[in-house]
Design a protein around this motif. Structure first.
Motif, PDB file in Angstrom:
ATOM      1  N   ALA A  27       0.776  -1.264   0.130  1.00  0.00           N
ATOM      2  CA  ALA A  27       0.057  -0.057  -0.035  1.00  0.00           C
ATOM      3  C   ALA A  27       0.953   1.217   0.038  1.00  0.00           C
ATOM      4  CB  ALA A  27      -0.802   0.052   1.277  1.00  0.00           C
ATOM      5  N   HIS A  28       1.506   1.596  -1.342  1.00  0.00           N
ATOM      6  CA  HIS A  28       2.246   2.984  -1.267  1.00  0.00           C
ATOM      7  C   HIS A  28       2.129   3.343  -2.704  1.00  0.00           C
ATOM      8  CE1 HIS A  28       5.183   0.117  -3.421  1.00  0.00           C
ATOM      9  NE2 HIS A  28       4.923  -0.647  -2.504  1.00  0.00           N
ATOM     10  N   SER A  29       2.387   4.540  -3.019  1.00  0.00           N
ATOM     11  CA  SER A  29       2.591   5.069  -4.249  1.00  0.00           C
ATOM     12  C   SER A  29       2.913   6.565  -4.294  1.00  0.00           C
ATOM     13  CB  SER A  29       0.806   5.431  -4.812  1.00  0.00           C
ATOM     14  OG  SER A  29       0.807   5.495  -6.187  1.00  0.00           O
ATOM     15  N   GLN A  30       3.040   7.057  -5.256  1.00  0.00           N
ATOM     16  CA  GLN A  30       3.626   8.476  -5.589  1.00  0.00           C
ATOM     17  C   GLN A  30       2.540   9.308  -6.367  1.00  0.00           C
ATOM     18  OE1 GLN A  30       7.347   7.599  -6.639  1.00  0.00           O
ATOM     19  NE2 GLN A  30       6.961   7.654  -9.157  1.00  0.00           N
ATOM     20  N   GLY A  31       2.812  10.429  -6.383  1.00  0.00           N
ATOM     21  CA  GLY A  31       1.946  11.411  -7.382  1.00  0.00           C
ATOM     22  C   GLY A  31       2.596  12.955  -7.338  1.00  0.00           C
ATOM     23  N   ASP A  32       2.272  13.531  -8.415  1.00  0.00           N
ATOM     24  CA  ASP A  32       2.714  14.888  -8.511  1.00  0.00           C
ATOM     25  C   ASP A  32       2.140  15.998  -7.622  1.00  0.00           C
ATOM     26  OD1 ASP A  32       4.701  14.456 -10.638  1.00  0.00           O
ATOM     27  OD2 ASP A  32       3.119  14.453 -12.102  1.00  0.00           O
ATOM     28  N   SER A  33       0.709  15.599  -7.207  1.00  0.00           N
ATOM     29  CA  SER A  33       0.446  16.605  -6.222  1.00  0.00           C
ATOM     30  C   SER A  33      -0.595  15.697  -5.279  1.00  0.00           C
ATOM     31  CB  SER A  33      -0.880  17.109  -7.100  1.00  0.00           C
ATOM     32  OG  SER A  33      -1.958  16.338  -7.389  1.00  0.00           O
ATOM     33  N   LEU A  34      -0.837  16.153  -4.215  1.00  0.00           N
ATOM     34  CA  LEU A  34      -1.752  15.491  -3.121  1.00  0.00           C
ATOM     35  C   LEU A  34      -3.011  14.938  -3.599  1.00  0.00           C
ATOM     36  CD1 LEU A  34      -1.021  17.916  -0.216  1.00  0.00           C
ATOM     37  CD2 LEU A  34      -0.070  15.800  -0.291  1.00  0.00           C
ATOM     38  N   ASP A  35      -3.454  15.494  -4.583  1.00  0.00           N
ATOM     39  CA  ASP A  35      -4.718  14.977  -5.037  1.00  0.00           C
ATOM     40  C   ASP A  35      -4.503  13.615  -5.992  1.00  0.00           C
ATOM     41  OD1 ASP A  35      -6.435  17.043  -3.962  1.00  0.00           O
ATOM     42  OD2 ASP A  35      -6.348  18.150  -5.791  1.00  0.00           O
ATOM     43  N   GLU A  36      -3.455  13.811  -6.631  1.00  0.00           N
ATOM     44  CA  GLU A  36      -2.850  12.660  -7.684  1.00  0.00           C
ATOM     45  C   GLU A  36      -2.489  11.560  -6.525  1.00  0.00           C
ATOM     46  OE1 GLU A  36       0.178  11.402 -11.106  1.00  0.00           O
ATOM     47  OE2 GLU A  36      -0.005  13.439 -10.331  1.00  0.00           O
ATOM     48  N   LEU A  37      -1.798  11.801  -5.642  1.00  0.00           N
ATOM     49  CA  LEU A  37      -1.272  10.808  -4.717  1.00  0.00           C
ATOM     50  C   LEU A  37      -2.432  10.245  -3.782  1.00  0.00           C
ATOM     51  CD1 LEU A  37       0.786   9.307  -2.822  1.00  0.00           C
ATOM     52  CD2 LEU A  37       0.816  11.147  -1.347  1.00  0.00           C
ATOM     53  N   TYR A  38      -3.306  10.772  -3.463  1.00  0.00           N
ATOM     54  CA  TYR A  38      -4.648  10.328  -2.927  1.00  0.00           C
ATOM     55  C   TYR A  38      -5.376   9.273  -3.774  1.00  0.00           C
ATOM     56  CZ  TYR A  38      -9.196   9.721  -0.810  1.00  0.00           C
ATOM     57  OH  TYR A  38     -10.594   9.273  -0.539  1.00  0.00           O
ATOM     58  N   ASN A  40      -4.029   7.740  -6.469  1.00  0.00           N
ATOM     59  CA  ASN A  40      -3.230   6.491  -6.561  1.00  0.00           C
ATOM     60  C   ASN A  40      -3.134   5.660  -5.488  1.00  0.00           C
ATOM     61  OD1 ASN A  40      -2.645   7.705  -9.226  1.00  0.00           O
ATOM     62  ND2 ASN A  40      -0.706   8.565  -8.379  1.00  0.00           N
ATOM     63  N   LEU A  41      -3.235   6.134  -4.127  1.00  0.00           N
ATOM     64  CA  LEU A  41      -3.136   5.247  -3.196  1.00  0.00           C
ATOM     65  C   LEU A  41      -4.665   4.556  -3.018  1.00  0.00           C
ATOM     66  CD1 LEU A  41      -1.459   7.331  -0.150  1.00  0.00           C
ATOM     67  CD2 LEU A  41      -0.910   5.145  -1.218  1.00  0.00           C
ATOM     68  N   HIS A  42      -5.683   5.429  -3.100  1.00  0.00           N
ATOM     69  CA  HIS A  42      -7.024   4.844  -3.382  1.00  0.00           C
ATOM     70  C   HIS A  42      -7.109   3.454  -4.130  1.00  0.00           C
ATOM     71  CE1 HIS A  42     -11.327   4.407  -4.104  1.00  0.00           C
ATOM     72  NE2 HIS A  42     -11.596   5.070  -2.758  1.00  0.00           N
ATOM     73  N   GLU A  43      -6.514   3.791  -5.293  1.00  0.00           N
ATOM     74  CA  GLU A  43      -6.400   2.609  -6.357  1.00  0.00           C
ATOM     75  C   GLU A  43      -5.671   1.558  -5.950  1.00  0.00           C
ATOM     76  OE1 GLU A  43      -4.720   2.250 -10.799  1.00  0.00           O
ATOM     77  OE2 GLU A  43      -5.884   4.150 -10.437  1.00  0.00           O
ATOM     78  N   VAL A  44      -4.495   1.560  -5.281  1.00  0.00           N
ATOM     79  CA  VAL A  44      -3.780   0.596  -5.092  1.00  0.00           C
ATOM     80  C   VAL A  44      -4.363  -0.164  -3.637  1.00  0.00           C
ATOM     81  CG1 VAL A  44      -1.855   0.159  -3.779  1.00  0.00           C
ATOM     82  CG2 VAL A  44      -1.574   1.471  -5.636  1.00  0.00           C
ATOM     83  N   LEU A  49      -7.361  -4.857  -1.432  1.00  0.00           N
ATOM     84  CA  LEU A  49      -8.521  -5.291  -0.799  1.00  0.00           C
ATOM     85  C   LEU A  49      -9.290  -6.374  -1.528  1.00  0.00           C
ATOM     86  CD1 LEU A  49      -9.806  -2.252   1.073  1.00  0.00           C
ATOM     87  CD2 LEU A  49      -8.507  -4.252   1.955  1.00  0.00           C
ATOM     88  N   GLU A  50      -9.193  -6.313  -2.942  1.00  0.00           N
ATOM     89  CA  GLU A  50      -9.778  -7.166  -3.893  1.00  0.00           C
ATOM     90  C   GLU A  50      -9.157  -8.511  -3.523  1.00  0.00           C
ATOM     91  OE1 GLU A  50      -9.638  -5.447  -7.561  1.00  0.00           O
ATOM     92  OE2 GLU A  50     -11.255  -4.119  -7.251  1.00  0.00           O
ATOM     93  N   ASP A  51      -8.015  -8.733  -3.168  1.00  0.00           N
ATOM     94  CA  ASP A  51      -7.080 -10.007  -3.074  1.00  0.00           C
ATOM     95  C   ASP A  51      -7.561 -10.569  -1.740  1.00  0.00           C
ATOM     96  OD1 ASP A  51      -5.727  -9.734  -5.400  1.00  0.00           O
ATOM     97  OD2 ASP A  51      -4.051  -8.718  -4.677  1.00  0.00           O
ATOM     98  N   GLY A  52      -8.240  -9.889  -0.733  1.00  0.00           N
ATOM     99  CA  GLY A  52      -8.714 -10.600   0.325  1.00  0.00           C
ATOM    100  C   GLY A  52      -8.551  -9.453   1.476  1.00  0.00           C
ATOM    101  N   GLU A  53      -9.482  -9.739   2.357  1.00  0.00           N
ATOM    102  CA  GLU A  53      -9.431  -8.624   3.698  1.00  0.00           C
ATOM    103  C   GLU A  53      -7.904  -8.557   4.380  1.00  0.00           C
ATOM    104  OE1 GLU A  53     -11.002  -5.846   5.875  1.00  0.00           O
ATOM    105  OE2 GLU A  53     -11.882  -6.761   4.609  1.00  0.00           O
TER     106      GLU A  53
END
Length: 69
Positions: A27-38, A40-44, A49-53
């Motif tokens: 559960a890690h990511s990066q982005g050019d802005s805080l909005d992009e980071l949010y 990207n983290l949400h997506e990751v 979570l789709e792989d299991g709880e």
């Protein structure tokens, strides 16, 4: 609904925002802005979570400033 706390830092070399969820492998990511980071983290996290709880072994409490010298 799940709620996670992410630690966010800004890389001085690249200018990118880097975020991770403590004790949540992958559960890690990066982005050019805080909005992009949010986004990207949400997506990751969603994909992980789709792989299991995930059961986190620790709970993020906060940060502390330590003054030395």
């Amino acid at each position: 609904m799940h709620m996670f706390t992410a630690v966010i830092e800004k890389c001085q070399d690249t200018g990118l925002y880097v975020g991770y969820v403590p004790n949540f492998p992958g559960a890690h990511s990066q982005g050019d802005s805080l909005d992009e980071l949010y986004k990207n983290l949400h997506e990751v996290i969603t994909m992980l979570l789709e792989d299991g709880e995930r059961v986190l072994e620790t709970e993020f409490v906060g940060t502390q400033t330590i003054v030395v010298g």
